[in-house]
Write an enzyme that holds these catalytic residues in place. Sequence first.
Site, PDB file in Angstrom:
ATOM      1  N   SER A 166       1.484   4.010   1.462  1.00 59.79           N
ATOM      2  CA  SER A 166       2.102   4.614   2.644  1.00 59.79           C
ATOM      3  C   SER A 166       2.861   3.616   3.513  1.00 59.79           C
ATOM      4  O   SER A 166       3.422   3.976   4.546  1.00 59.79           O
ATOM      5  CB  SER A 166       1.048   5.316   3.492  1.00 59.79           C
ATOM      6  OG  SER A 166       0.117   4.366   3.955  1.00 59.79           O
ATOM      7  N   LYS A 167       2.915   2.337   3.088  1.00 59.99           N
ATOM      8  CA  LYS A 167       3.686   1.368   3.867  1.00 59.99           C
ATOM      9  C   LYS A 167       5.187   1.594   3.624  1.00 59.99           C
ATOM     10  O   LYS A 167       5.581   2.374   2.767  1.00 59.99           O
ATOM     11  CB  LYS A 167       3.277  -0.064   3.485  1.00 59.99           C
ATOM     12  CG  LYS A 167       1.794  -0.372   3.753  1.00 59.99           C
ATOM     13  CD  LYS A 167       1.479  -0.531   5.224  1.00 59.99           C
ATOM     14  CE  LYS A 167      -0.007  -0.452   5.519  1.00 59.99           C
ATOM     15  NZ  LYS A 167      -0.757  -1.673   5.358  1.00 59.99           N
ATOM     16  N   ILE A 168       6.025   0.871   4.376  1.00 59.22           N
ATOM     17  CA  ILE A 168       7.472   1.066   4.299  1.00 59.22           C
ATOM     18  C   ILE A 168       7.983   0.913   2.858  1.00 59.22           C
ATOM     19  O   ILE A 168       8.741   1.743   2.374  1.00 59.22           O
ATOM     20  CB  ILE A 168       8.201   0.044   5.220  1.00 59.22           C
ATOM     21  CG1 ILE A 168       7.874   0.329   6.674  1.00 59.22           C
ATOM     22  CG2 ILE A 168       9.699   0.021   4.928  1.00 59.22           C
ATOM     23  CD1 ILE A 168       8.829   1.229   7.392  1.00 59.22           C
ATOM     24  N   PHE A 220       0.874  -1.177   0.000  1.00 57.87           N
ATOM     25  CA  PHE A 220       0.000   0.000   0.000  1.00 57.87           C
ATOM     26  C   PHE A 220       0.920   1.239   0.000  1.00 57.87           C
ATOM     27  O   PHE A 220       1.976   1.217   0.649  1.00 57.87           O
ATOM     28  CB  PHE A 220      -0.868  -0.085   1.264  1.00 57.87           C
ATOM     29  CG  PHE A 220      -1.874   1.018   1.424  1.00 57.87           C
ATOM     30  CD1 PHE A 220      -3.070   1.002   0.717  1.00 57.87           C
ATOM     31  CD2 PHE A 220      -1.636   2.078   2.300  1.00 57.87           C
ATOM     32  CE1 PHE A 220      -4.007   2.016   0.885  1.00 57.87           C
ATOM     33  CE2 PHE A 220      -2.559   3.089   2.473  1.00 57.87           C
ATOM     34  CZ  PHE A 220      -3.745   3.059   1.753  1.00 57.87           C
TER      35      PHE A 220
END
Length: 371
Positions: free
Chosen positions: A188-190, A186
């Site tokens: 905004s994940k790392i 996704f």
Amino acid sequence: MIKFSDLQKINRPYAEELKAVAAEVIDSGRYLFGPKVLQLEQSLSEYLSVDHVVAVGNGLDALRLILQAYIEKGEFNKGDEVLLPANTYIATFLSIVHAGLVPVPVEPDFETFNLDFEKLEARIGGKTKAIVPVHLYGRVCWDGNLKGLAAKYNLKIIEDNAQAFGAEWLGQKTGALGHAAAFSFFPSKILGALGDAGAVATRDAELAQIIQSLANYGSKDKYQNLYKGVNSRMDEMQAAFLLVKLKYVDGENHWRRTLAKTYLEHIVHPEIILPHLSNVENDPSHVWHLFVVRSQDRDGLKAYLMDKDVQTLVHYPIPPHHQSAFKGLNHMSFPITERIHREVLSLPLDPSLSKESVQTVAAFVNGFKGC
Ligand SMILES: *Cc1c(COP(=O)(O)O)cnc(C)c1O
């Protein structure tokens, strides 16, 4: 304004490279089942030191397909129970019920926000088949005794690694610790794509094969359907973007640790509780997907920071067992989980932020008089 997870700013350093690979994919005419997905699976497999990686549509599907594959393999049956932290993101719960299994929440540890391993064994019953450690907020959820406990009760350990890409436990990456692991990319994940994407990693070749089929209508050979599968494939465009961003993720995680250290050194407030970790900058067991503090006046602190032009978020405001979607769990009581949901606040922390912005936020936090 200090924004929370400003994706435009986060992707800006890679924009030219991302545009170039997008053009490459457009011109190739291969949009699904192409070389980028294969290359990404190979690169992730090498990064994690895990033999099999299957790219799928998103993180929720990654989890759900692992569980469904264990059912197809004959290791789980519908109605079996899966232990998970009570304070995880809703997707972990949803994947379990979507697979026809039963979520059994376990209270987390108040300090780490991760599973309280002491409380696990008491929740294991005759129908328990799996434990899902969630590396919440980017912190490794693991314990030296976990494998032994799983072996004793013949349980599978399925990591929810949506939030901790690149974190390590004694030299092994999260996603390589259990029997199988789910990843979310996704935005905004790392490791963030520019849309939805996910993956499964496992050392179990048969399980990987079943997941690969399940994600493609349950079909291995075209028009022959082995399982009642779904459509959950990663596309070439997202794989191409992820191959670019994978090159930079370790550097980004290093910077995240520097920013976390800056917060920990600069926030001094008697009523604001900081995440605890000694030697933050060099400890690979946390990649700081989120920098989460606690306050008894969380909503006051959030409003105060907004007033100072600092965006914050709450991960998460309502515990899964209190959600309308889980009416069957509404009667349950998890006091630690409920308190976490009342008190947590995520301060801005992402690789696009400077040390100075983090110091500015810290100074505002120190000036909070609400409690
Ligand atoms: C984001 C997330 C998921 C789901 O990933 P998606 O790609 O959004 O489907 C699952 N579990 C946790 C803990 C997450 O943070």
